[in-house]
Design a protein around this motif. Structure first.
Motif, short mmCIF file in Angstrom:
data_model
loop_
_atom_site.label_atom_id
_atom_site.label_comp_id
_atom_site.label_asym_id
_atom_site.label_seq_id
_atom_site.Cartn_x
_atom_site.Cartn_y
_atom_site.Cartn_z
N MET A 34 78.33 34.72 57.04
CA MET A 34 78.35 35.51 58.26
C MET A 34 78.04 34.57 59.43
N GLY A 91 66.51 37.62 55.79
CA GLY A 91 66.97 38.14 54.51
C GLY A 91 65.99 37.83 53.38
N ARG A 92 65.57 36.56 53.29
CA ARG A 92 64.63 36.17 52.22
C ARG A 92 63.35 36.98 52.29
N TRP A 152 64.05 40.73 51.32
CA TRP A 152 64.22 40.96 49.89
C TRP A 152 62.89 40.81 49.16
N CYS A 208 74.94 43.57 58.74
CA CYS A 208 74.33 43.69 57.40
C CYS A 208 73.94 45.14 57.14
N CYS A 228 67.88 45.60 42.80
CA CYS A 228 68.55 44.42 42.24
C CYS A 228 70.06 44.55 42.44
N HIS A 280 70.94 44.05 46.07
CA HIS A 280 70.89 42.63 46.43
C HIS A 280 72.12 41.90 45.86
N ASN A 281 72.50 42.25 44.63
CA ASN A 281 73.68 41.61 44.04
C ASN A 281 74.95 41.94 44.81
N ASN A 294 74.91 39.47 47.42
CA ASN A 294 75.22 38.15 46.81
C ASN A 294 76.72 38.01 46.60
N LYS A 328 79.14 39.56 48.15
CA LYS A 328 79.81 39.43 49.44
C LYS A 328 79.70 38.00 49.99
N LYS A 382 77.56 34.28 46.35
CA LYS A 382 76.42 33.63 45.70
C LYS A 382 76.36 34.09 44.25
N ARG A 405 60.89 37.95 37.73
CA ARG A 405 60.99 37.36 39.07
C ARG A 405 60.00 37.98 40.05
N TRP A 406 59.81 39.30 39.97
CA TRP A 406 59.07 39.97 41.05
C TRP A 406 57.77 40.63 40.65
P1 FAD Z 1 68.13 35.60 48.94
O1 FAD Z 1 69.46 36.22 48.66
O2 FAD Z 1 67.41 36.01 50.17
O3 FAD Z 1 67.21 35.88 47.66
C1 FAD Z 1 65.83 35.51 47.63
C2 FAD Z 1 65.43 35.37 46.18
O4 FAD Z 1 65.63 36.62 45.52
C3 FAD Z 1 66.29 34.39 45.39
O5 FAD Z 1 65.79 33.09 45.48
C4 FAD Z 1 66.25 34.94 43.98
O6 FAD Z 1 65.15 34.41 43.27
C5 FAD Z 1 66.02 36.42 44.17
N1 FAD Z 1 67.23 37.21 43.95
C6 FAD Z 1 68.52 36.90 44.20
N2 FAD Z 1 69.32 37.92 43.89
C7 FAD Z 1 68.52 38.90 43.43
C8 FAD Z 1 68.76 40.21 42.94
N3 FAD Z 1 69.98 40.73 42.86
N4 FAD Z 1 67.70 40.94 42.55
C9 FAD Z 1 66.45 40.44 42.60
N5 FAD Z 1 66.15 39.22 43.05
C10 FAD Z 1 67.19 38.45 43.45
N6 FAD Z 1 73.22 37.96 54.96
C11 FAD Z 1 74.47 37.76 55.43
O7 FAD Z 1 74.81 36.64 55.76
N7 FAD Z 1 75.35 38.81 55.52
C12 FAD Z 1 75.02 40.08 55.16
O8 FAD Z 1 75.82 41.00 55.28
C13 FAD Z 1 73.70 40.31 54.69
N8 FAD Z 1 73.30 41.55 54.35
C14 FAD Z 1 72.01 41.76 53.98
C15 FAD Z 1 71.59 43.06 53.71
C16 FAD Z 1 70.28 43.31 53.38
C17 FAD Z 1 69.83 44.74 53.11
C18 FAD Z 1 69.35 42.24 53.31
C19 FAD Z 1 67.90 42.51 52.99
C20 FAD Z 1 69.76 40.94 53.55
C21 FAD Z 1 71.09 40.68 53.88
N9 FAD Z 1 71.54 39.38 54.15
C22 FAD Z 1 72.81 39.19 54.60
C23 FAD Z 1 70.68 38.21 53.88
C24 FAD Z 1 71.05 37.59 52.52
O9 FAD Z 1 71.03 38.57 51.47
C25 FAD Z 1 70.05 36.49 52.09
O10 FAD Z 1 68.73 36.98 52.17
C26 FAD Z 1 70.13 35.21 52.91
O11 FAD Z 1 71.47 34.74 52.88
C27 FAD Z 1 69.22 34.12 52.31
O12 FAD Z 1 69.68 33.88 50.99
P2 FAD Z 1 68.92 33.01 49.92
O13 FAD Z 1 69.98 32.26 49.16
O14 FAD Z 1 67.80 32.24 50.51
O15 FAD Z 1 68.26 34.03 48.87
#
Ligand code: FAD
Length: 158
Positions: free
Chosen positions: A1, A60-61, A64, A102, A128, A131-132, A135, A137, A140, A151-152
């Motif tokens: 994004m 986002g981090r 979540w 988002c 989960c 979040h997937n 991911n 989209k 990831k 994990r949590w």
């Molecule tokens: P994150 O995706 O933030 O994950 C953090 C940790 O969670 C990971 O290290 C892993 O250990 C754990 N994890 C990963 N997947 C899962 C899972 N399925 N269940 C449980 N634990 C898990 N970003 C955008 O660019 N576009 C969007 O449209 C967008 N929409 C979002 C919508 C919401 C509701 C939220 C909360 C966040 C959104 N984000 C979006 C942010 C995006 O999801 C990530 O948080 C951000 O890109 C940072 O990613 P990251 O790789 O550091 O890990």
């Protein structure tokens, strides 16, 4: 994004087209969009290092982390009031998550994925899956939801 977001009429938190949404882009892209000298310093982790407001990654981090941890500590057998409160929380969260595109996608996903609020494990699995969906989209890797407690809640098994 990456780049600017043109707000839809339904966005609960409107963003001005003239003002990029900082929480919708990562710090590096945001710095580029500002065309400032700080661009040189925009490497991963810099947003936190310089005490900057949250970008899309930090927001986002952190979010979540809160949502998965909240689900991990949700009651095994929630009262009907607690179930109602969790439903309300999720609905309000979907309106106020401060990255409009988002939040919009999340609200769309909610229409066909009713929150599972009747147990701790149900809610944990539901977050989960939510979040997937993001991911997927963002192209990831998907997280194995069978390992959600490791994990949590409990920490990784040896
Ligand atoms: P994150 O995706 O933030 O994950 C953090 C940790 O969670 C990971 O290290 C892993 O250990 C754990 N994890 C990963 N997947 C899962 C899972 N399925 N269940 C449980 N634990 C898990 N970003 C955008 O660019 N576009 C969007 O449209 C967008 N929409 C979002 C919508 C919401 C509701 C939220 C909360 C966040 C959104 N984000 C979006 C942010 C995006 O999801 C990530 O948080 C951000 O890109 C940072 O990613 P990251 O790789 O550091 O890990």
């Amino acid at each position: 994004m990456e780049g600017r977001h043109a707000p839809a009429d339904t966005d609960p938190i409107p963003t001005s087209p003239a003002k990029p949404c900082r929480t919708c882009v990562d710090f590096r892209s945001w710095m580029k969009s500002q065309r400032t000298r700080g661009e040189e310093a925009a490497r991963p982790g810099d947003a936190a290092k310089y005490g900057c407001p949250a970008d899309s990654l930090a927001l986002g981090r952190g979010t979540w982390r809160l949502l998965h941890t909240m689900a991990a500590y949700y009651p095994d057998q929630p009262s009907s009031q607690q179930q109602q409160d969790m439903r309300s929380f999720i609905t309000l969260f979907s309106k106020f998550y401060p990255c409009p595109p988002c939040a919009e996608d999340f609200r769309e996903w909610l229409k066909t994925n009713t929150p599972k609020v009747d147990s701790r494990s149900g809610l944990s699995q539901w977050f989960c899956e939510a979040h997937n969906e993001v991911n997927k989209k963002l192209q990831k890797p998907l997280f194995d939801c069978k390992r959600i407690n490791e994990r949590w809640l409990d920490g990784w098994a040896d």
